[in-house]
Design a protein around this motif. Sequence first.
Motif, short mmCIF file in Angstrom:
data_model
loop_
_atom_site.label_atom_id
_atom_site.label_comp_id
_atom_site.label_asym_id
_atom_site.label_seq_id
_atom_site.Cartn_x
_atom_site.Cartn_y
_atom_site.Cartn_z
N LYS A 238 3.91 12.75 -6.28
CA LYS A 238 5.98 11.53 -5.58
C LYS A 238 6.43 11.90 -7.04
O LYS A 238 6.36 11.50 -8.41
N ILE B 210 7.73 8.28 -8.73
CA ILE B 210 6.49 7.28 -9.51
C ILE B 210 7.39 7.34 -11.29
O ILE B 210 7.29 8.54 -11.89
N ASN C 37 0.86 -1.35 0.18
CA ASN C 37 0.12 0.04 0.04
C ASN C 37 1.05 1.77 -0.12
O ASN C 37 0.07 2.75 0.07
N LYS C 38 2.19 1.06 -0.16
CA LYS C 38 3.12 2.08 0.60
C LYS C 38 3.90 3.06 -1.07
O LYS C 38 4.84 3.71 -1.03
N GLY C 39 3.31 1.76 -2.33
CA GLY C 39 3.14 1.86 -3.65
C GLY C 39 5.29 2.18 -3.94
O GLY C 39 5.53 2.24 -4.94
N GLU D 170 -2.27 12.95 -4.48
CA GLU D 170 -1.51 12.46 -3.87
C GLU D 170 -0.58 11.89 -4.88
O GLU D 170 1.11 12.23 -4.59
N TYR D 171 -0.65 11.11 -5.29
CA TYR D 171 0.20 9.88 -5.72
C TYR D 171 0.91 10.72 -6.74
O TYR D 171 1.89 9.81 -7.11
N ILE E 156 -3.90 1.52 -7.17
CA ILE E 156 -4.14 2.59 -6.41
C ILE E 156 -4.81 3.42 -7.80
O ILE E 156 -6.00 3.75 -7.43
N SER F 71 1.45 -2.44 -7.04
CA SER F 71 0.46 -1.32 -5.84
C SER F 71 0.16 -0.04 -6.77
O SER F 71 -0.95 0.43 -6.01
N ASN F 72 0.87 0.67 -7.57
CA ASN F 72 0.74 2.30 -8.23
C ASN F 72 -0.18 1.17 -9.49
O ASN F 72 -1.53 2.63 -9.10
N LEU G 92 -6.85 10.98 -3.51
CA LEU G 92 -5.55 9.96 -3.67
C LEU G 92 -4.92 9.97 -4.40
O LEU G 92 -3.79 9.86 -4.64
N ILE G 93 -5.32 10.23 -5.96
CA ILE G 93 -4.45 10.26 -7.40
C ILE G 93 -4.03 11.68 -7.32
O ILE G 93 -2.39 11.18 -7.29
#
Length: 839
Positions: free
Chosen positions: A745, A748, A705-707, A741-742, A716, A712-713, A738-739
């Motif tokens: 990164k 990523i 869940n931590k990417g 914030e993701y 998400i 996991s990406n 959520l998206i």
Amino acid sequence: MEYGQQLNELKGLILSKCGIRYVTPADCKRISIEISRELNKNVSETTIKRLFGFAVVKHKFSNFTLTTLADFVDMAKIAEFIIPEAEKCAIEFKSLREKASKITQFTLKNIKNRSGIPYQYTINRDYAVKDFERFYQNETIFTSVVSQPGYGKTISLSHLTEEMFYTENAPYKDSTVLFFKAYNFFSKDLARLHIDELLQVHLALADKQNILDYINKTHEINNSKFVLIIDGFSDMPLLKEDLFGIFDNLINLICALEDYKNIKLVLSMRSTTWTRFYDRIRHSAFLVNKWFPGQYYNANEMNNVPAFSEKEVDAIVSKLNEQQTVQISPVLKNQLKYPFQIQLYYQLKEENPDFSYYSNITFFELVSRFIKEKIYHSNYYTEKILFLKRIIKLTNYGKNVKSVEKDKLFSELSSFRNAYMELIADGILMEEKSADESHPKEYVRFLHPHTFEYFLFVEILEKFNLQISSEFFNFINKEYEGSSVRFQLLQWTARFLIITNNFNGLRQLLEIDLVSFELNYLLLFVAEEIKYRSKSDFALLETLEKQKFHDYVISKLNNFDFIDSCYRESVLAFISITRNQEYLITYYAILGIIDFCRLDKASIKNNIEILNNYTDSNWMFHPSEALQIILAILNGTPHKDMTLLRKIADLKTGKNPFNIKPGQIMNTKMCIGYVYLLFINLLTGDPESGADMIQEILKIHPEDNKGKTVFSNYLIFLYGLFLAQSKSDKYIKQGEILINEYLQKKDIRLSRYQEAIISMFKAQQAYSKKDYVRVLSYSADGLAMFRRNDIALNPIMIYNLLIKVYSDLKNYGKAQEYTIEKMELINKCQIDQKVFANF
């Protein structure tokens, strides 16, 4: 009166005048002397012997001979006895054409026999026909066919000669073509003769005082032209002064042809030879003006022979693969635009008729063969390699410039002169000139970039003492960042590691910082290179299994980049190089997911049949179970076994139906299983239940869940999409936060499939805000990506969204258009229409 009767009457009158009753060979000398004394004209003793049958008569007597003999005996009606001038010209024109044709046909036959590939597989070049027609019609005297070696000049001229002069509908079939190879025309025995004298010798016209005047008048009367083609100067082992002597000879001919408009000259030379010739004529305005350079002439590269067009490559490849339809990659097609590569490609096809790969391994095999043939299997190969390595170093390993000032190679040129000249002649290196503030400089560079890349790789490898290590990869990644050379070097490295059976090094290669499509392509390249090598190295596949390389590959395939065609092809390639049941079930399980995304029912059914042959207890459930449910839903038929569906329902309610140990890191088999569960829920559930399922999966695997992983990406982004499709404003807002914030990164890395999912998410997000302009923009991006790669599942989702948008806008015509497009896609895939009614 007939020719024979007149001849008999003439003989009788001669004998009567000379008082000879019975003629003997000895009398012939006396008759010759009598004619000379009376008329002061010479008819040789041999000619008199031919007249009376004491020597062989190979042709009719000349007008001069007949007229002289008739004057000697005062024979009447002499005009009837002499061949009419028109008839004489026709005979001489025919004789000249026959002699030229005999030489030309010999040259053409020799070219066909020496062709690098069977001559029937070669093609006529459109550019050559158009250039020649313009040259034939205009006032210029000579033209040149100029290129680096291996561009197909000779074959092109051969086809041109047949097409323009010898075929049934040839436009210049009434003209004469004389096609010579330079080493035959300027043979050692005739080297000191002028070209007009060479023409006299080769055409056996020694009785003509001015051969050029004779050829020109003969063709002028017949409204045609005489075309002299000289090819193959590079095949002549000449000293520099001898070559310049030939150049002067050619220049004298060109100057002489100013007065003869019916004679044309075609010279075929390599760029290096033409450069020297052009240096001798460029200061003459007359010579330059009388030269037709052709429409493709490039003064910088001294070349007017274009590479093959894509259409021409397709024509040749289709000839080489007469029994089958072969699709070749764009990279390979681009490489085959050079005829010398076609020859190497043909050799590969002859050795291995099934040589057809999706990646560009053919490119690397062709480059390798070319270098072996032109360097490693040639004279002075040690000196050549040292010279090329020196050039690589002087370019600072290709990071600064691609060419080197010739002055900086002074010591090498003095030591390796012969090696250097062969590198130039064989098209490995080329010289070019540039003017800097009126001061000309000469530079040396590799002619083809892929040859440069090969020796760059070799030099970097030696820089690291032939050791493939993390330092080696870091050097390539850092020093060539943003350059196309970087990926080429990685592919040369992969090839080298496979040849040396260094699978640990191959693992290191695949662990470097690669974007998704680079990883997919490298996996494909590796698989196909192993497949190719295993045909000659029978122990390679066994080594592959022992070193558990498939386990490593499978761990890299959990990026699930279904939108990248290389991903699917790499899976198929790895299937072809293993017989291990455990690996095969994994590869076919991944293939089943891709085929579902394509809505390819026939392939799904085939995968089920194959998977049913394999068993493996390490799966959450057998992949064929999931595929059977998917196929039944797509067909609109009931599925018999409800076990898996019940487990899916349990998973969504927080249970752990597959008995997975909480906290366990997901392996590739688990990833594949979860994708199947999500896709089945996609067909049977709703967006909210899909989001619930992902939440429960991430609860079981909190580390994921931590990417930290690609998968996991993927989860998400799917989670965000499902939330965005929800009817709850709370869920929609949660997905947006959520998206966003993701995506902020820094580290990523997105696969192409993930990028397409994000486009779908943003379109759905925009729809919730009634921002229809952005909906249409993001939807168009997503559709383009999916259509390009033959994905059918996701476009149906996008069509449903677009139908809703245009219905809201009351643009029912546009909504109807997308409804029709959606139904056409569903019908094309032969899917039950009820499946995607509210998808």
